[in-house]
Design an enzyme around this catalytic site. Structure first.
Site, short mmCIF file in Angstrom:
data_model
loop_
_atom_site.label_atom_id
_atom_site.label_comp_id
_atom_site.label_asym_id
_atom_site.label_seq_id
_atom_site.Cartn_x
_atom_site.Cartn_y
_atom_site.Cartn_z
N LYS A 1 36.48 43.00 40.24
CA LYS A 1 37.05 41.93 40.08
C LYS A 1 37.00 41.17 38.36
O LYS A 1 36.27 41.79 37.54
CB LYS A 1 37.99 41.60 40.54
N HIS B 1 45.43 49.66 41.64
CA HIS B 1 44.89 48.00 42.57
C HIS B 1 46.43 47.30 43.09
O HIS B 1 46.86 46.87 41.98
CB HIS B 1 44.20 47.35 42.21
N GLU C 1 46.07 44.20 43.77
CA GLU C 1 45.96 42.96 42.99
C GLU C 1 46.64 43.55 41.97
O GLU C 1 47.42 42.15 41.29
CB GLU C 1 44.53 42.01 43.26
N GLU D 1 43.22 51.43 50.36
CA GLU D 1 43.05 50.01 50.61
C GLU D 1 43.91 49.41 51.16
O GLU D 1 45.18 48.96 50.45
CB GLU D 1 42.80 49.51 48.91
N ASN E 1 33.75 47.63 42.63
CA ASN E 1 35.16 46.88 41.73
C ASN E 1 34.77 45.13 42.07
O ASN E 1 34.80 44.05 42.98
CB ASN E 1 36.34 46.71 42.23
N GLY F 1 39.58 41.69 51.26
CA GLY F 1 38.87 40.19 51.47
C GLY F 1 39.16 39.59 52.26
O GLY F 1 38.94 37.99 52.09
N SER G 1 36.97 44.81 52.64
CA SER G 1 36.13 44.54 53.81
C SER G 1 34.78 45.03 53.92
O SER G 1 35.15 45.27 55.20
CB SER G 1 36.83 43.96 55.19
P1 PGA Z 1 37.32 43.68 49.23
O1 PGA Z 1 37.99 44.54 47.84
O2 PGA Z 1 35.71 45.05 49.90
O3 PGA Z 1 36.18 42.47 48.86
O4 PGA Z 1 38.04 43.13 50.42
C1 PGA Z 1 38.24 45.54 48.08
C2 PGA Z 1 38.90 45.64 46.65
O5 PGA Z 1 39.71 44.77 46.30
O6 PGA Z 1 38.69 47.24 46.26
#
Ligand code: PGA
Length: 243
Positions: A10, A92, A94, A160, A8, A166, A205
């Site tokens: 983003k 997601h 976010e 997640e 992803n 992150g 992560s």
């Molecule tokens: P990350 O993000 O691997 O940077 O932690 C995962 C995600 O948001 O799908």
């Protein structure tokens, strides 16, 4: 079921970064035991589909609940499919945070994605406070109850934990196994035997260093990768992580 690795991107990536996807496709990613899918930003989908040349499946990071209409700036699932996308990520954390998307919104988006012929990756996960309060399973149950579409056929779930995204933090492998077992039980309760066929990814992560151990956890059918998906070198290392 061979593991599925999903990147992803983003809100990252300009035209030059298409070279990373070309490199992933050239390396034969997706042709081995593990499939590789990438969700670049909307602006790169059409170019990504071309360079991915079928070796890497390209998808969207979100879609509108409707297939067309007066919604300035929005992108529908039908539009993603029209560009050659094969999947869409919905829910997601976010977007739940930044756009206040509710479970009902996520369910409508998942339904729209399925209707457009896309595979749908539906994200769920608890916050740090919810985990601290011992509410993880309740949160997952409630998110699934509110957001699962009627049809499980094109559905993939991504577990997640919000606090793992992150941050460089991941749950213990036992905690990942426990969350995935809980999600599986919910899927079977909701869909019957078809619930066993729904793939469940872990996200948060994931790196080349921890991918192997995460992919070995029971019920983990693959990983959803953010930061470590931005370069071919890093994402190919995850697809090649020893089983
Ligand atoms: P990350 O993000 O691997 O940077 O932690 C995962 C995600 O948001 O799908």
């Amino acid at each position: 079921m061979p593991a599925l690795i999903v990147g992803n991107w983003k809100m990252n990536g300009l035209g030059d970064d298409i070279a990373e996807i070309a490199q992933m496709a050239a390396a034969g990613a997706g042709n081995g035991a593990r499939s590789l899918w990438i969700a670049p930003p909307f602006t790169l989908i059409d170019r990504s589909v071309i360079v991915a040349a079928g070796a890497v499946k390209i998808g969207g990071q979100d879609c509108h609940v409707k297939q067309s209409g007066a919604h300035t700036g929005c992108v529908s699932a039908a539009m993603l499919a029209d560009l050659g996308a094969g999947f869409v990520i919905v829910g997601h954390s976010e977007r739940r945070r930044d756009k206040a998307e509710s479970d009902a919104d996520v369910r409508a988006k998942a339904t729209a994605g399925c209707a457009a012929g896309l595979e749908v990756i539906l994200c769920i996960g608890e916050t740090r406070d919810q985990r601290g309060a011992g509410q993880t399973n309740d949160v997952l149950t409630s998110q699934l109850a509110g957001s699962l579409p009627d049809d499980a056929e094109a559905l993939i779930i991504a577990y997640e934990p919000v606090w793992a995204i992150g941050t460089g933090l991941i749950p213990t492998l036992d905690d990942v196994a426990s969350a995935h077992a809980h999600i599986r039980a919910n899927l079977v309760a909701r869909y019957g035997p078809a619930g066993y066929g729904v793939r469940v990814l872990y996200g948060g992560s994931v790196t080349p260093a921890n991918a192997s151990e995460l992919l070995r956890v029971s019920e983990v059918g693959g990983v959803l990768v953010g930061g470590a998906s931005l370069t071919a070198q890093s994402l190919l290392a995850i697809t090649a992580a020893p089983p």
